[in-house]
Structure formats: structure tokens, C-alpha cells
Design a protein around this motif. Structure first.
Motif, PDB file in Angstrom:
ATOM      1  N   SER A 106       4.447 108.432  55.097  1.00  0.00           N
ATOM      2  CA  SER A 106       4.123 108.611  56.588  1.00  0.00           C
ATOM      3  C   SER A 106       5.068 109.620  57.149  1.00  0.00           C
ATOM      4  O   SER A 106       5.125 110.345  58.149  1.00  0.00           O
ATOM      5  CB  SER A 106       4.132 107.445  57.714  1.00  0.00           C
ATOM      6  OG  SER A 106       5.418 106.952  58.011  1.00  0.00           O
ATOM      7  N   GLY A 107       6.060 110.061  56.330  1.00  0.00           N
ATOM      8  CA  GLY A 107       7.246 111.055  56.684  1.00  0.00           C
ATOM      9  C   GLY A 107       8.476 110.697  56.124  1.00  0.00           C
ATOM     10  O   GLY A 107       8.582 109.438  55.286  1.00  0.00           O
ATOM     11  N   PRO A 108       9.348 111.395  56.036  1.00  0.00           N
ATOM     12  CA  PRO A 108      10.664 111.044  55.465  1.00  0.00           C
ATOM     13  C   PRO A 108      11.239 109.650  55.995  1.00  0.00           C
ATOM     14  O   PRO A 108      11.383 109.421  56.950  1.00  0.00           O
ATOM     15  CB  PRO A 108      11.524 112.463  55.633  1.00  0.00           C
ATOM     16  CG  PRO A 108      10.960 113.101  56.670  1.00  0.00           C
ATOM     17  CD  PRO A 108       9.599 112.604  56.965  1.00  0.00           C
ATOM     18  N   PHE A 109      11.813 108.906  55.074  1.00  0.00           N
ATOM     19  CA  PHE A 109      12.390 107.605  55.257  1.00  0.00           C
ATOM     20  C   PHE A 109      13.736 107.745  55.777  1.00  0.00           C
ATOM     21  O   PHE A 109      14.572 108.261  54.947  1.00  0.00           O
ATOM     22  CB  PHE A 109      12.193 106.762  53.763  1.00  0.00           C
ATOM     23  CG  PHE A 109      12.525 105.554  54.320  1.00  0.00           C
ATOM     24  CD1 PHE A 109      11.388 104.523  54.559  1.00  0.00           C
ATOM     25  CD2 PHE A 109      13.765 104.623  54.182  1.00  0.00           C
ATOM     26  CE1 PHE A 109      11.814 102.966  55.109  1.00  0.00           C
ATOM     27  CE2 PHE A 109      13.977 103.344  54.254  1.00  0.00           C
ATOM     28  CZ  PHE A 109      12.921 102.576  54.741  1.00  0.00           C
ATOM     29  N   THR A 110      13.898 107.339  56.705  1.00  0.00           N
ATOM     30  CA  THR A 110      15.153 107.564  57.568  1.00  0.00           C
ATOM     31  C   THR A 110      16.002 106.342  57.742  1.00  0.00           C
ATOM     32  O   THR A 110      16.902 106.319  58.565  1.00  0.00           O
ATOM     33  CB  THR A 110      14.947 108.390  58.856  1.00  0.00           C
ATOM     34  OG1 THR A 110      14.305 107.390  59.520  1.00  0.00           O
ATOM     35  CG2 THR A 110      14.551 109.630  58.597  1.00  0.00           C
ATOM     36  N   GLY A 111      15.813 105.168  56.944  1.00  0.00           N
ATOM     37  CA  GLY A 111      16.735 104.075  57.069  1.00  0.00           C
ATOM     38  C   GLY A 111      15.683 102.949  57.496  1.00  0.00           C
ATOM     39  O   GLY A 111      14.550 103.098  57.684  1.00  0.00           O
ATOM     40  N   PRO A 112      16.471 101.683  57.613  1.00  0.00           N
ATOM     41  CA  PRO A 112      15.574 100.575  57.851  1.00  0.00           C
ATOM     42  C   PRO A 112      14.845 100.672  58.969  1.00  0.00           C
ATOM     43  O   PRO A 112      14.851 101.473  60.106  1.00  0.00           O
ATOM     44  CB  PRO A 112      16.755  99.397  58.136  1.00  0.00           C
ATOM     45  CG  PRO A 112      17.996  99.996  57.561  1.00  0.00           C
ATOM     46  CD  PRO A 112      17.953 101.567  57.786  1.00  0.00           C
ATOM     47  N   VAL A 113      13.616 100.231  58.966  1.00  0.00           N
ATOM     48  CA  VAL A 113      12.385 100.394  59.886  1.00  0.00           C
ATOM     49  C   VAL A 113      11.596  98.880  59.976  1.00  0.00           C
ATOM     50  O   VAL A 113      11.360  98.249  58.838  1.00  0.00           O
ATOM     51  CB  VAL A 113      11.536 101.522  59.407  1.00  0.00           C
ATOM     52  CG1 VAL A 113      10.768 101.282  58.128  1.00  0.00           C
ATOM     53  CG2 VAL A 113      10.351 101.705  60.706  1.00  0.00           C
ATOM     54  N   ILE A 114      11.407  98.626  61.239  1.00  0.00           N
ATOM     55  CA  ILE A 114      10.141  97.504  61.157  1.00  0.00           C
ATOM     56  C   ILE A 114       8.848  97.980  61.417  1.00  0.00           C
ATOM     57  O   ILE A 114       8.658  98.924  62.404  1.00  0.00           O
ATOM     58  CB  ILE A 114      10.724  96.677  62.593  1.00  0.00           C
ATOM     59  CG1 ILE A 114      12.345  96.155  62.467  1.00  0.00           C
ATOM     60  CG2 ILE A 114       9.601  95.450  62.832  1.00  0.00           C
ATOM     61  CD1 ILE A 114      12.463  95.505  63.816  1.00  0.00           C
TER      62      ILE A 114
END
Ligand code: ZN
Length: 338
Positions: free
Chosen positions: A53-61
Motif C-alpha cells: 500500500s506504500g513504503p513500509f515505514t515501521g511498526p503499524v497497527i
């Protein structure tokens, strides 16, 4: 105070959905905290999980849709009482630019979709909650958000009129079921396509006029032309993309509208432009919708005019199994309960 949430630390398969403890977030200026009771799954959640869905920028809920109760309010919040049952409005925008002020929030340069409902508590701006329809369970209310927002945007922009015919790919998914109901409400004839014979009857129960069971090879375009006296349909709604879009162009009538609203089978395609200009087709892209749509539609659920369609529920800690089922195929929505 700690809460449970599902967190993604690195992109991957369903196994990267970790059920963890973390601190409960505090609401800032103009924000409210919601004690979540249910979170509705969308295909977006899978893209967030896989990092597409886009660049992964770190932990996400993950999780954009949900319902719960107002638990706390930050400074500057007025008129929202603790304990009030609410639905999360997942579209977030600046609220100040020309697009926002003219009610075209998805055109805002800062527009984004909220992630974070797979958690016991979420914090959102006060304009991102709407009263929950009376008579619905939290699970039902959590199933409405993105599918009905997007479906209404598609139909509003396609200007489908009473008596016209609409063809719908992927009719059994959350978006499909929403488009079917909103199209029937407008007096539109719906030809619905599904890959599952077992789900065809359920589409009839939701008043689909014609149901085509499609195995990926069947000549759907030819059948649609037969069903419309060789004229073609007024509107095609295509959320599958790569696999189906050429057929969508071919089955639209001259001067018809083809709405592209997703690409669950891929987003790259080749087409003959003459197919579009000679036949005077309109191609519309739809993504989310105006912020006013859900507050307008939600009362229709309280009145029973629109129906939440739930396929299955899972407890929050089984988010991985819920994702696996969503990828296998559903009728309506999968909802996590908290
Ligand atoms: Zn804006």
C-alpha cells in the motif's frame, strides 16, 4: 495502562500479524479516544500487511474500519460524550485546502486512510467519528465503512439512473455487496458476477437481477451483451483490474461508464484506445469518497434500508486466520471482535 493490539513489524504473510501489549494512546488537541469493540477487514489491510500500500515505514497497527465507544477526549473537544457509540470514519485530510473545503477530501494532497483499528483503543481527530446507527451491533457497524463509502462514491460519480443496467465484478466481496445494495436502491438493474456458485443464491437474496458464475475463462462479455440485447451495460464497476478490465471496456455500451475502483488481480493492463474513443466511453477512477457520505448513509442502516453483510467474525488475537479467510474469498465482510 496497557492494551492489546495487532502489530506488523515487517511486511509479509498473515504470520506477521503479532498480538501484543502496548501502552494505551492518549488523545491530543481535538482528538478522541475510542474503546474499540469491532474492526472490519478490508483488502487494504492485506496491502498494509504485505507492504504494497506504500513504503513500509515501521511498526503499524492495521485496520481502517471499526466501531466502539468514546472513552476519552483531548483538549478542545466539545459535544462528544464519553460512552457514546461511534463508527470510525477512515478518510483523513487537512480540512483546510480547496479540495477539503469543497467537499472533495480524497483530492486533498494530504489525504490518507487511517490505520489502527486492530487495537483495543484508538485515537482519531474528532471529525473522524460518526454516531453509530441504532439497532446495530458493534460488529455490524464495523462492517460498513470503506466498502459503503467507496461504493456510494462510485455510483454517485457514475450517475447511474433508475432503469439503467450496471455490471459488477467481484459482487460477493465487501465492496460488491455494498455496490449491489446501493445500485438496487437507485432502481438500477444489476448483473452480478461471482466466482463461487455457492454464493450466487446469496446475491439473488440481495436482489441481484442476474448472476453470472465466472471461472476466469467463461466469456462474460458475450453473456452480458446477450442479457442487454447486444447493447452493453450503462455502467461497469471493476475492482479486479488486470484480469477483467479489457472485458469491462468491451461490455460497456457506447457512451457508457467504466469505473475502476481497485486491482485485486493486478493493476497493469494494455488496451486498444480506439475501444474507448470510438465508443465514447468514460473511464472513472474511484478511491474512497467524500467525508459526508458515511454520515449520510449510516441512518439507512438504522432503518433497515441497507443491510450489513457479515461472513464471519474472529477474536482480535486470530487476525491471522481472519486475513487467510479474506484471501480465500468471502460473502460480505470479515470482522474482528474485541
Ligand atoms: Zn485538504
Amino acid at each position: 495502562m496497557d492494551m492489546h493490539a495487532v502489530v506488523i513489524h515487517e511486511p509479509g504473510g498473515p504470520e506477521v500479524l503479532h498480538y501484543e501489549s502496548m501502552p494505551v494512546p492518549e488523545p491530543g488537541i481535538g482528538e478522541v479516544r475510542v474503546r474499540m469493540r469491532a474492526a472490519g477487514l478490508n483488502h487494504r489491510d492485506i496491502w498494509v500487511r504485505t507492504g504494497t500500500s506504500g513504503p513500509f515505514t515501521g511498526p503499524v497497527i492495521p485496520g481502517s474500519d471499526g466501531a466502539g465507544e468514546i472513552d476519552a477526549a483531548g483538549p478542545g473537544v466539545f459535544g462528544i460524550e464519553t460512552g457514546k457509540k461511534v463508527v470510525i470514519l477512515p478518510g483523513m485530510s487537512c480540512g483546510r485546502c480547496e479540495a477539503c473545503l469543497s467537499g472533495q477530501q480524497p483530492a486533498c494532497l494530504q489525504y490518507r486512510i487511517f490505520d489502527g483499528t486492530y487495537a483495543e483503543y484508538v485515537v482519531v481527530p474528532q471529525q473522524n467519528v460518526a454516531p453509530m446507527p441504532s439497532g446495530l451491533t458493534f460488529t455490524e457497524a464495523a462492517s460498513i465503512g470503506i466498502p459503503f463509502l467507496t461504493a456510494e462514491e462510485c455510483l454517485k460519480r457514475a450517475q447511474a439512473l433508475p432503469g439503467q443496467t450496471l455490471f459488477l465484478w467481484g459482487a460477493t466481496g465487501g465492496l460488491g455487496v455494498a455496490i449491489l445494495q446501493l445500485a438496487k436502491l437507485r432502481g438500477v438493474r444489476v448483473i452480478a458476477a461471482t466466482r463461487s456458485a455457492a454464493r450466487a443464491d446469496k446475491l439473488k437474496q440481495l436482489h441481484a437481477d442476474d448472476v453470472l458464475v465466472w471461472d476466469g475463462t467463461r466469456d462474460v462479455t458475450g453473456e452480458v451483451l446477450n442479457l442487454t440485447g447486444q447493447r452493453g451495460v450503462d455502467v461497469v464497476v471493476d475492482s479486479l483490474g488486470q484480469l477483467t478490465f479489457a472485458q469491462s471496456l468491451a461490455m460497456a455500451r457506447r457512451g457508457g461508464v467504466v469505473v475502476t475502483v481497485g486491482g485485486t488481480t493486478g493493476t497493469t493492463m494494455q488496451c486498444d484506445l480506439a475501444q474507448i474513443f470510438r465508443r465514447r466511453l468514460t473511464i472513472l477512477g474511484a478511491f474512497m469518497g467524500q467525508s459526508g457520505i458515511l454520515p449520510r448513509l449510516l441512518p439507512l442502516f438504522a432503518r433497515g434500508v441497507l443491510l450489513p453483510v457479515i461472513d464471519h467474525t474472529y477474536p482480535l488475537e486470530q487476525a491471522d486466520q481472519a486475513h487467510e479467510q479474506l484471501q480465500r474469498g468471502v460473502f460480505g465482510k470479515i470482522v474482528l471482535e474485541l
